[in-house]
Scaffold this motif. Structure first.
Motif, PDB file in Angstrom:
ATOM      1  N   SER A 227      15.676   3.567  -4.376  1.00  0.00           N
ATOM      2  CA  SER A 227      14.232   3.329  -4.353  1.00  0.00           C
ATOM      3  C   SER A 227      13.674   2.704  -5.625  1.00  0.00           C
ATOM      4  O   SER A 227      12.637   2.035  -5.568  1.00  0.00           O
ATOM      5  N   GLU A 237       8.078   1.139   0.399  1.00  0.00           N
ATOM      6  CA  GLU A 237       9.211   2.042   0.561  1.00  0.00           C
ATOM      7  C   GLU A 237       9.691   2.565  -0.796  1.00  0.00           C
ATOM      8  O   GLU A 237      10.032   3.751  -0.935  1.00  0.00           O
ATOM      9  N   GLU A 240       7.109   5.167  -2.137  1.00  0.00           N
ATOM     10  CA  GLU A 240       7.192   6.430  -1.400  1.00  0.00           C
ATOM     11  C   GLU A 240       8.467   7.186  -1.757  1.00  0.00           C
ATOM     12  O   GLU A 240       8.449   8.413  -1.933  1.00  0.00           O
TER      13      GLU A 240
END
Length: 383
Positions: A227, A237, A240
Motif C-alpha cells: 500500500s 487504495e 485506505e
C-alpha cells in the motif's frame, strides 16, 4: 507469564468516520473540547473538517495549535494552560503523532497534577488516574498514537527526546478516516509510512512479542508493503491500506514494545531535528542486519509478508538478507534517503549514550552497548 493487550474503548475506520465524533461526544455527555492540532492543518483546512461538524452540531470547543513537529515540554505546559483556560472537559487530537502525543501529556497532567513537571512523566510514570478523555483523529498513517499507550516529548534544553509509557493515556475513541490523510504530501506520506513499517517489524522481533501481537505485526507488514507506494501517489487504495495498516501495527507494538531503531531515531530527531519517520526508515535496514542473528526464523516471515517470492526455498542467510533488502528497496522507492549528511562524528558518543538510555532499547532482540550503537550511527555517513 500473563500477556496484556490494551486498545481503545471504541474505534471507527473508513472514509467518513469523522462524523462519529459528534455521536461519541454527545453520547458521553462532553460539554467542551480543547482541539489540539498544528498550524499547518489549520492553515490548509484539515482541522476545519472536524470543527465544521462540531459547529453544525452546536458543540463547543477551543483550539490550541501551538504544537511543533517534535512536541516540546513548553508545548505541553502551554496546552495544559489552554485546557484550563477553556474550561474544557475533553480533548480532540487532530494530527500526527505530535498532536496526539501533546494531547496525551496534557490529559495526564490535568488529571494527575502531581506530574506537572513534564520530565517526571518519562518512562513508566506511576500516575493514578486516567487522562482527560481524548478522541484521537490521525491525519498521518504512521504513528498509530491513537491506539498506543506511548508518547514522546522533546526536551530542547537537554537535546533529547524522552518516551513516556502510561496505560492511563490511551485515547478513549480513535477515528481512523483515510479522508483525513489525503492532504499529506508525498514526503510526509513516505516518512510516516516507514515509521509504521518500523513499528511492525520491531514489534514483531522485540523480546516481548507473542502470538497475538505477531498476528497484528505480520498483517501490518503485508498491507504496508502493498500500500505505501500507492499512498505516496495518493491513490484511494493506498491511503485506505495505510490507514488500516498503521493502526494494526499500533495494536501490536503498543503492547510489546520496540527496539533500537526507534531509540536511535528518537536521538536523531532530538539532535538534528530529523523527521521521526525518516530517521526510522534510515535506521531500520541497518538495525535489522545487526539484529538478524537473534531473530530465529522471523525474517523469513517478514520477507514473505513483504512479497518476496520463494522464501521457503531460501537458506537462513538468504531469507534474512531478502527481508532487509525488501525493506531498503521500499524505503528507496518512496524517496527516503539512506544517509544523513548532518551527522557529525564528534556527536557519536552523545548520540549512542542517548539511544542506549532510551526506553525502547531494552526491548531490542539483541542486547547492545554504546560502542555498537556508535558503529550503527556511523553507517549513516555517506561513503
Amino acid at each position: 507469564m500473563a500477556n496484556r493487550i490494551m486498545l481503545n474503548e471504541t474505534s471507527y475506520h473508513g472514509a467518513g468516520a469523522i462524523a462519529e465524533i459528534v455521536t461519541e461526544a454527545k453520547a458521553r455527555g462532553f460539554s467542551k473540547a480543547l482541539i489540539c492540532s498544528d498550524p499547518d492543518l489549520i492553515k490548509f483546512g484539515v482541522t476545519a473538517k472536524v470543527t465544521d461538524l462540531l459547529d453544525k452540531a452546536g458543540l463547543a470547543y477551543a483550539i490550541y495549535s501551538g504544537i511543533k513537529a517534535n512536541p516540546t515540554i513548553e508545548n505541553v505546559k502551554d496546552g495544559v494552560k489552554a485546557f484550563q483556560d477553556a474550561g474544557a472537559d475533553y480533548i480532540i487530537a487532530i494530527g500526527g503523532g505530535s498532536s496526539m502525543d501533546t494531547s496525551k501529556a496534557i490529559g495526564i497532567i490535568i488529571n494527575n497534577p502531581e506530574f506537572a513537571d513534564v520530565r517526571s512523566l518519562e518512562g513508566v510514570a506511576p500516575t493514578k488516574k486516567p487522562c482527560v478523555p481524548i478522541i484521537a483523529v490521525p491525519t498521518t498513517a504512521g504513528t498509530a498514537a491513537e491506539v498506543t499507550i506511548n508518547y514522546v516529548i522533546t526536551d530542547v534544553e537537554r537535546k533529547r527526546k524522552f518516551v513516556c509509557v502510561d496505560p492511563h493515556d490511551m485515547p478513549v475513541v480513535a477515528i481512523v478516516d483515510p479522508d483525513m490523510m489525503s492532504s499529506m504530501p508525498k514526503g510526509l506520506t513516505a516518512a510516516t509510512g516507514m515509521d509504521a513499517l518500523t513499528h511492525a517489524i520491531e514489534g514483531y522481533i522485540t523480546k516481548g512479542a507473542w502470538e497475538m501481537t505477531d498476528m497484528f505485526h505480520l498483517k501490518a507488514i503485508e498491507i504496508i508493503s502493498r500500500s505505501l507506494r500507492g499512498a505516496v501517489e495518493n491513490t484511494k487504495e493506498g491511503r485506505e491500506g495505510m490507514a488500516l495498516a498503521q493502526y494494526i501495527a499500533g495494536m501490536g507494538f503498543s503492547n510489546v514494545g520496540l527496539g533500537i531503531a526507534h531509540s536511535m531515531a528518537h536521538t536523531l530527531g532530538a539532535v538534528y531535528d530529523t523527521p521521526h519517520g525518516v530517521a526510522c526508515a534510515m535506521m531500520l535496514p541497518i538495525v535489522m542486519e545487526y539484529n538478524a542473528e537473534c531473530t530465529g526464523e522471523k525474517y523469513r516471515e517478514i520477507a514473505r509478508a513483504m512479497g518476496v517470492p520463494g522464501v521457503d526455498a531460501m537458506s537462513q542467510a538468504e531469507y534474512r538478507k531478502a527481508a532487509v533488502d525488501a525493506v531498503a528497496k521500499l524505503s528507496a522507492d518512496v524517496g527516503i534517503p539512506a544517509t544523513l549528511p548532518a551527522l557529525k562524528e564528534e556527536d557519536l558518543t552523545f548520540l549512542a549514550e542517548s539511544a542506549y538510555a532510551d526506553a525502547c532499547r531494552p526491548g531490542n532482540p539483541k542486547d547492545t552497548n554504546v560502542e555498537d550503537l556508535k558503529s550503527l550511527f556511523l553507517r549513516l555517513k555517506a561513503d
